[in-house]
Design a protein around this motif. Structure first.
Motif, short mmCIF file in Angstrom:
data_model
loop_
_atom_site.label_atom_id
_atom_site.label_comp_id
_atom_site.label_asym_id
_atom_site.label_seq_id
_atom_site.Cartn_x
_atom_site.Cartn_y
_atom_site.Cartn_z
N SER A 1 0.95 -0.73 -0.28
CA SER A 1 0.51 0.34 0.07
C SER A 1 1.27 0.95 -0.20
O SER A 1 1.96 0.83 -0.85
CB SER A 1 -0.76 -0.29 0.94
N GLY B 1 1.87 -8.58 -0.88
CA GLY B 1 0.31 -7.80 -0.54
C GLY B 1 -0.60 -8.96 -0.63
O GLY B 1 -0.95 -9.66 -1.50
N LYS C 1 -14.35 9.24 0.72
CA LYS C 1 -14.49 10.84 0.30
C LYS C 1 -15.37 10.23 -0.80
O LYS C 1 -16.29 9.66 -0.94
CB LYS C 1 -13.45 11.12 0.08
N ALA D 1 -0.12 -13.16 1.59
CA ALA D 1 -0.38 -12.71 2.51
C ALA D 1 0.85 -13.11 3.09
O ALA D 1 1.54 -14.60 3.45
CB ALA D 1 -0.99 -12.58 3.82
N ALA D 2 2.21 -12.51 3.87
CA ALA D 2 3.15 -12.74 4.84
C ALA D 2 2.39 -13.40 5.80
O ALA D 2 1.58 -12.76 6.37
CB ALA D 2 4.24 -11.62 5.13
N ALA E 1 -2.54 -1.60 8.91
CA ALA E 1 -4.00 -1.51 9.64
C ALA E 1 -5.28 -2.65 9.09
O ALA E 1 -5.52 -1.92 8.30
CB ALA E 1 -4.29 -0.66 10.58
N GLU F 1 -16.32 10.89 7.71
CA GLU F 1 -16.44 11.06 6.50
C GLU F 1 -17.56 10.10 5.13
O GLU F 1 -18.16 10.98 4.28
CB GLU F 1 -14.53 11.01 5.72
N ALA G 1 7.33 0.83 9.11
CA ALA G 1 6.70 2.16 9.02
C ALA G 1 4.92 2.10 8.49
O ALA G 1 4.28 1.12 8.17
CB ALA G 1 7.22 2.55 6.90
N ASP H 1 1.25 2.41 9.46
CA ASP H 1 -0.24 2.23 10.33
C ASP H 1 0.87 2.04 11.62
O ASP H 1 -0.13 1.77 12.89
CB ASP H 1 -1.29 2.10 9.82
N GLU I 1 -1.21 6.36 12.16
CA GLU I 1 -2.61 6.19 11.60
C GLU I 1 -2.64 7.74 10.49
O GLU I 1 -3.71 8.00 9.76
CB GLU I 1 -3.37 5.90 11.30
P1 FAD Z 1 -2.37 0.89 4.71
O1 FAD Z 1 -2.89 1.54 3.94
O2 FAD Z 1 -3.60 -0.42 5.41
O3 FAD Z 1 -1.53 -0.73 4.42
C1 FAD Z 1 -1.04 -2.13 4.28
C2 FAD Z 1 -1.11 -2.82 3.11
O4 FAD Z 1 -0.68 -4.79 3.90
C3 FAD Z 1 -2.93 -3.43 2.67
O5 FAD Z 1 -3.02 -3.80 1.78
C4 FAD Z 1 -3.29 -5.02 3.48
O6 FAD Z 1 -4.06 -5.20 2.35
C5 FAD Z 1 -1.50 -5.22 3.45
N1 FAD Z 1 -0.89 -6.72 4.39
C6 FAD Z 1 -1.81 -6.29 6.07
N2 FAD Z 1 -1.16 -7.43 6.39
C7 FAD Z 1 -0.67 -8.27 5.43
C8 FAD Z 1 0.48 -9.71 4.90
N3 FAD Z 1 0.68 -10.29 6.42
N4 FAD Z 1 1.21 -10.08 4.38
C9 FAD Z 1 1.23 -9.20 2.63
N5 FAD Z 1 0.41 -7.73 3.40
C10 FAD Z 1 -0.23 -7.48 3.92
N6 FAD Z 1 -5.23 9.72 6.49
C11 FAD Z 1 -4.95 11.15 6.18
O7 FAD Z 1 -3.86 11.58 6.55
N7 FAD Z 1 -5.47 11.95 5.97
C12 FAD Z 1 -7.08 11.34 5.23
O8 FAD Z 1 -7.27 12.08 4.46
C13 FAD Z 1 -7.08 10.10 5.11
N8 FAD Z 1 -8.26 9.30 4.61
C14 FAD Z 1 -8.78 7.99 5.01
C15 FAD Z 1 -9.66 7.29 4.78
C16 FAD Z 1 -9.98 5.53 4.75
C17 FAD Z 1 -11.15 5.30 4.19
C18 FAD Z 1 -8.70 5.21 5.44
C19 FAD Z 1 -9.01 3.58 5.41
C20 FAD Z 1 -7.64 5.50 5.81
C21 FAD Z 1 -7.82 6.76 5.24
N9 FAD Z 1 -6.70 7.49 5.65
C22 FAD Z 1 -6.00 8.78 6.06
C23 FAD Z 1 -5.65 7.46 6.17
C24 FAD Z 1 -4.12 6.36 5.65
O9 FAD Z 1 -5.10 5.87 4.16
C25 FAD Z 1 -3.25 5.48 5.97
O10 FAD Z 1 -2.38 6.17 6.94
C26 FAD Z 1 -2.53 4.94 5.27
O11 FAD Z 1 -3.17 4.45 4.45
C27 FAD Z 1 -1.51 3.73 6.11
O12 FAD Z 1 -0.99 3.16 4.76
P2 FAD Z 1 0.33 1.99 5.21
O13 FAD Z 1 0.73 1.75 4.17
O14 FAD Z 1 0.96 2.09 6.32
O15 FAD Z 1 -1.27 0.48 5.48
#
Ligand code: FAD
Length: 396
Positions: free
Chosen positions: A10, A33, A47, A78-79, A107, A154, A270, A272, A288
């Motif tokens: 992501s 992923g 949104k 998935a890992a 998360a 939202e 890195a 969330d 987050e």
């Molecule tokens: P994530 O985006 O959660 O990605 C983690 C990925 O890892 C996922 O694709 C998941 O499937 C994958 N995964 C999980 N377990 C495994 C595994 N065992 N093996 C392989 N892959 C795995 N932030 C703002 O600042 N402003 C906003 O307006 C805002 N709006 C948001 C609206 C929504 C609906 C959501 C859900 C979040 C929003 N956020 C917003 C927060 C922001 O999107 C997150 O902070 C960001 O997506 C975090 O990125 P990340 O890569 O850490 O985790």
């Protein structure tokens, strides 16, 4: 040879890959992923994606991932295990050896305990969730949103835009108290009121009822709210289940040092799920927020490929949220000695509030105040004084 493995495809995971290549890394990169989808942007899901027939916002196409970034892309897998002593990740039954690892599994949506499996009851985290919710919303639909946090708010705003009748239930006396403090939480909640969304605080869900499909939400005071759709937005839980037993310390997230190292050579976290001491504030944080995930993804990758030059993650928290066409932005930390509205009026759709700790500015909240908020983020990063902040606010 060298191999950087990035788990989680992501925002943080993709930024990790991009940063490694930008830093000249020419080892192998494997991106794992769990979702079938190419990396996509989550903020639109609550949104514009909910209100219109817009396409998902994919960050890159598959071609550019495979050829430009030369990624060994493993989606839909998935890992399941990390063995840090062997520098190995297990994914889909396959052992992947790494020299550097970035943990970016983010998360998942928190579930409301005891929620029955009924049609029309949703949480929102992934594209597939958003597609289902979008299909369920429409004019006259009775929507109950559980949780008046940013995502719940939202969703409420988008459901209103789609013509639904919306009730938001919040267990706390004031929404968003943890995120922006009580005073400003109440000010933000005013937006719901002015836009026809019914927000009920101190409202605890006792049961969600129906037969096959959801019919009503029952509160602990006996109130029964008829519902065609229920969306539970009560927060997120760091996705660390696959790390249990690995030796990585888990405590509401992956416990890291200042450089995002997760306690083993070459292993960084890195986004969330990362909990780390932020040297700018002298506080341990887990955020987050989109911007932090992007920043940390890049830093974690650079540190994983050059651990001898590892740099700390010093950042001023920043997030935005869009409700009813207005933009809320918060920078810094919300615990303060004083919160002062320095521009506009909290009863209107434009105001700016500053948060003071001693003689310093620690945070700022703006409703439709993009310019000053970004200047204040920079000022907070330089440990600016309260007077500096008042001057920035006065300059607009
Ligand atoms: P994530 O985006 O959660 O990605 C983690 C990925 O890892 C996922 O694709 C998941 O499937 C994958 N995964 C999980 N377990 C495994 C595994 N065992 N093996 C392989 N892959 C795995 N932030 C703002 O600042 N402003 C906003 O307006 C805002 N709006 C948001 C609206 C929504 C609906 C959501 C859900 C979040 C929003 N956020 C917003 C927060 C922001 O999107 C997150 O902070 C960001 O997506 C975090 O990125 P990340 O890569 O850490 O985790």
């Amino acid at each position: 040879g060298e191999r950087l493995v990035v788990v989680g495809a992501s925002l943080a995971g993709l930024r990790a890959v991009e940063a490694a290549r930008r830093a000249g890394y020419d080892g192998e990169i494997t991106l794992v992923g769990a979702e079938e989808h190419l990396p996509y942007d989550r903020p639109p899901l609550s949104k514009e994606f909910l209100t219109g027939e817009v396409e998902p916002n994919y960050f890159r196409d598959e071609e550019s991932l495979r050829t430009e970034l030369e990624v060994d892309l493993r989606l839909g897998t998935a890992a399941s295990e990390l063995r840090p002593a062997e520098r190995t990740v297990v994914t889909g039954g396959v052992e992947l050896a790494y020299t550097g690892l970035v943990i970016a599994t983010g998360a998942r949506a928190r579930e409301l305990p005891g929620t029955p499996a009924l049609d029309g009851v949703y949480t929102l985290r992934e594209l597939d969730d958003a597609r289902r919710i979008r299909a369920a919303l429409g004019p006259g639909v009775r929507a109950v949103v559980v949780g008046a946090g940013f995502i719940g708010s939202e969703i409420a705003s988008s459901a209103r835009a789609a013509g639904a009748e919306v009730t938001v239930l919040e267990a706390a006396p004031v929404p968003l108290a943890g995120a922006v403090g009580e005073q400003m939480g109440a000010a933000c909640a005013g937006l719901h009121e002015r836009n026809g969304t019914d927000v009920r605080c101190r409202a605890t869900v006792a049961a969600i009822e129906g037969a096959g499909a959801v019919e009503s939400v029952v509160l602990d005071d006996g109130t029964r709210l008829p519902a065609d759709v229920v969306i539970v937005g009560i927060g997120a839980v760091p996705e660390t289940r696959w790390l249990e037993g690995s030796g990585v310390i888990l405590d509401d997230g992956v416990v890291c040092d200042e450089t995002l190292n997760a306690g083993f050579p070459g292993v960084y976290a890195a986004g969330d799920l990362a909990r780390w001491p932020n040297p700018l504030f002298g506080e341990t944080m887990r955020l987050e927020h989109w911007t932090t995930a992007a920043e940390q993804g890049g830093l974690a990758a650079r540190n994983a490929i050059h651990p001898e030059q590892a740099r700390p993650c010093a950042t001023v928290p920043y997030f935005w949220s869009d409700w009813y066409g207005s933009r809320i932005q918060f920078v810094g930390v919300p615990t303060a000695d004083e919160v002062r509205v320095v521009a506009g009026d909290v009863a209107s759709d434009s105001f700016l509030a500053l948060y003071r700790r001693g003689d310093h500015v620690s945070g700022a909240l703006g409703l439709n105040q993009r310019r000053p908020v970004m200047k204040l983020r920079a000022l907070i990063g330089k440990h600016g004084t309260w007077q500096d902040a008042l001057d920035v606010a006065a300059a607009g």
